[in-house]
Design an enzyme around this catalytic site. Structure first.
Site, PDB file in Angstrom:
ATOM      1  N   LYS A  71       0.733  -1.291   0.167  1.00 51.84           N
ATOM      2  CA  LYS A  71      -0.118  -0.139   0.123  1.00 51.84           C
ATOM      3  C   LYS A  71       0.961   1.221   0.146  1.00 51.84           C
ATOM      4  CE  LYS A  71      -3.777  -2.682   2.130  1.00 51.84           C
ATOM      5  NZ  LYS A  71      -4.558  -2.827   3.324  1.00 51.84           N
ATOM      6  N   GLN A 115      -4.206  -1.528   9.684  1.00 48.31           N
ATOM      7  CA  GLN A 115      -4.043  -2.907   9.092  1.00 48.31           C
ATOM      8  C   GLN A 115      -4.789  -4.138  10.136  1.00 48.31           C
ATOM      9  OE1 GLN A 115      -2.953  -3.373   6.172  1.00 48.31           O
ATOM     10  NE2 GLN A 115      -3.567  -5.444   6.083  1.00 48.31           N
ATOM     11  N   ASP A 138     -10.876   2.993   4.018  1.00 45.90           N
ATOM     12  CA  ASP A 138     -11.134   1.330   4.180  1.00 45.90           C
ATOM     13  C   ASP A 138     -12.573   1.075   4.122  1.00 45.90           C
ATOM     14  OD1 ASP A 138      -8.946  -0.177   3.689  1.00 45.90           O
ATOM     15  OD2 ASP A 138      -8.377  -0.588   5.965  1.00 45.90           O
TER      16      ASP A 138
END
Ligand code: NAD
Length: 310
Positions: A71, A115, A138
């Site tokens: 990412k 994460q 997200d």
């Protein structure tokens, strides 16, 4: 640009297969990243803010390290700024929420991602709820989930969003099709089922959402025009579960031990690719399918967040 890679599987003697086209997530994601890079460069020339993603990694889980590194690298490739906050595996929930709150109020940060999975002392739900919905790139915060369900502008979870972008890129006709989604997680299966049933293009599918308690999975899959496999069981979907001409999207990524590889493992999808692919009209490979699209979608969310705020 139409990216395609046509194969004709006539090496199985006496058997004719549908023409199969790979849905190339790697190339499609690259095209999206190139476009974002141009847009970011243009913003920079005009003296406007460039997108800035803040990623938080708690602990040092091997797979999470790999995903975060990918990412951050993707941000660099597209001219985004990125900040990686590393926190010890014994970090408390309160400490993590404190860091998130600082990022929430930092005007320089456009997107925040934590994460997953998190160490067991931290409640994932509390962490997702602590992120400012307007920076939740997200798309896991209840506000964004609610907006998505209602068809309102929202950050869409990156994996389902990436799959929709892939279907769009290949101009896959989805309206009126029967889609079977295997897996009902909050980050993949459930949002996927909502997006595919939306009155949008791609969308307008009749959706069946399957899970571990579904009793007639094979029967349902055999009726499916589109199958999205997101259950995390390597090579679960076999050829005898798929009808001729189906569109198969493989979300699964499982590390399977492989001593011939330097890393000691190889990545396996949820689809037995070699036997399923010859029956399909379209199929995503693993790796090189949904994975890169997830990252491209995350970048798109971050870019959109930057534009909205500036
Ligand atoms: P999860 O474990 O949260 O959910 C799995 C789902 O599959 C559950 O809803 C469960 O009910 C269902 N399931 C399990 N066994 C089943 C069975 N036998 N039949 C039908 N349904 C069954 O998983 P997740 O987070 O949604 O991830 C699924 C897979 O996708 C994993 O391999 C994960 O690594 C991968 N993944 C990939 C990406 C990507 O970017 N490519 C992103 C997220 C997740």
């Amino acid at each position: 640009m139409r990216l395609q890679n046509k194969f004709s599987f006539n090496f199985f003697e006496g058997v004719t297969f549908a023409r199969m086209q790979i849905l190339d997530g790697k190339k499609t994601a690259q095209a999206i990243k190139e476009e974002l890079k141009l847009n970011v460069a243009q913003r920079s020339v005009e003296g406007k803010k460039v997108p800035h993603l803040a990623a938080i990694l708690v602990g040092n889980n091997g797979a999470s390290e790999t995903y975060i590194a990918a990412k951050v690298k993707a941000c660099e490739e597209s001219g985004f700024r990125s900040t990686l906050e590393r926190m010890d595996s014994d970090t408390s929930e309160a400490k993590l929420i404190d860091v998130i709150q600082q990022l929430n109020t930092d005007p320089d940060i456009d997107g925040i991602l934590v994460q997953l999975p998190l160490p067991s002392q931290i409640n994932e739900e509390n962490i997702i709820n602590a992120i400012d919905p307007d920076k939740d790139v997200d798309g896991f915060h209840p506000v964004n989930v609610g907006r998505m369900v209602l068809g309102q502008p929202a950050f869409i979870p990156a994996t389902p969003y990436g799959i929709m972008l892939l279907l769009k890129h290949y101009k896959i006709e989805t309206a009126g099709k029967h889609a079977v989604v295997i897996g009902r997680s909050n980050i993949v299966g459930r949002p996927m089922s909502i997006l595919l049933s939306d009155n949008k293009n791609p969308g307008n599918c009749t959706v069946t959402l399957c899970h571990s308690k579904t009793t007639n999975l094979k029967e349902l899959c055999l009726q499916a025009d589109i199958i999205v496999a997101a259950l995390g069981k390597p090579e679960f979907l076999k050829a005898d579960m798929v009808k001729e001409g189906a569109i198969v999207v493989d979300v699964g990524i499982t590390r399977v031990k492989d001593d011939t590889k330097k890393s000691g493992f190889k990545l396996k999808g949820d689809v037995a690719f070699d036997e399923v692919a010859p029956k399909c009209n379209f199929i995503t490979p693993v790796p090189g399918g949904v994975g890169p699209m997830t990252i491209a979608a995350l970048l798109k969310n971050t870019f959109n967040s930057c534009i909205q705020k500036n």
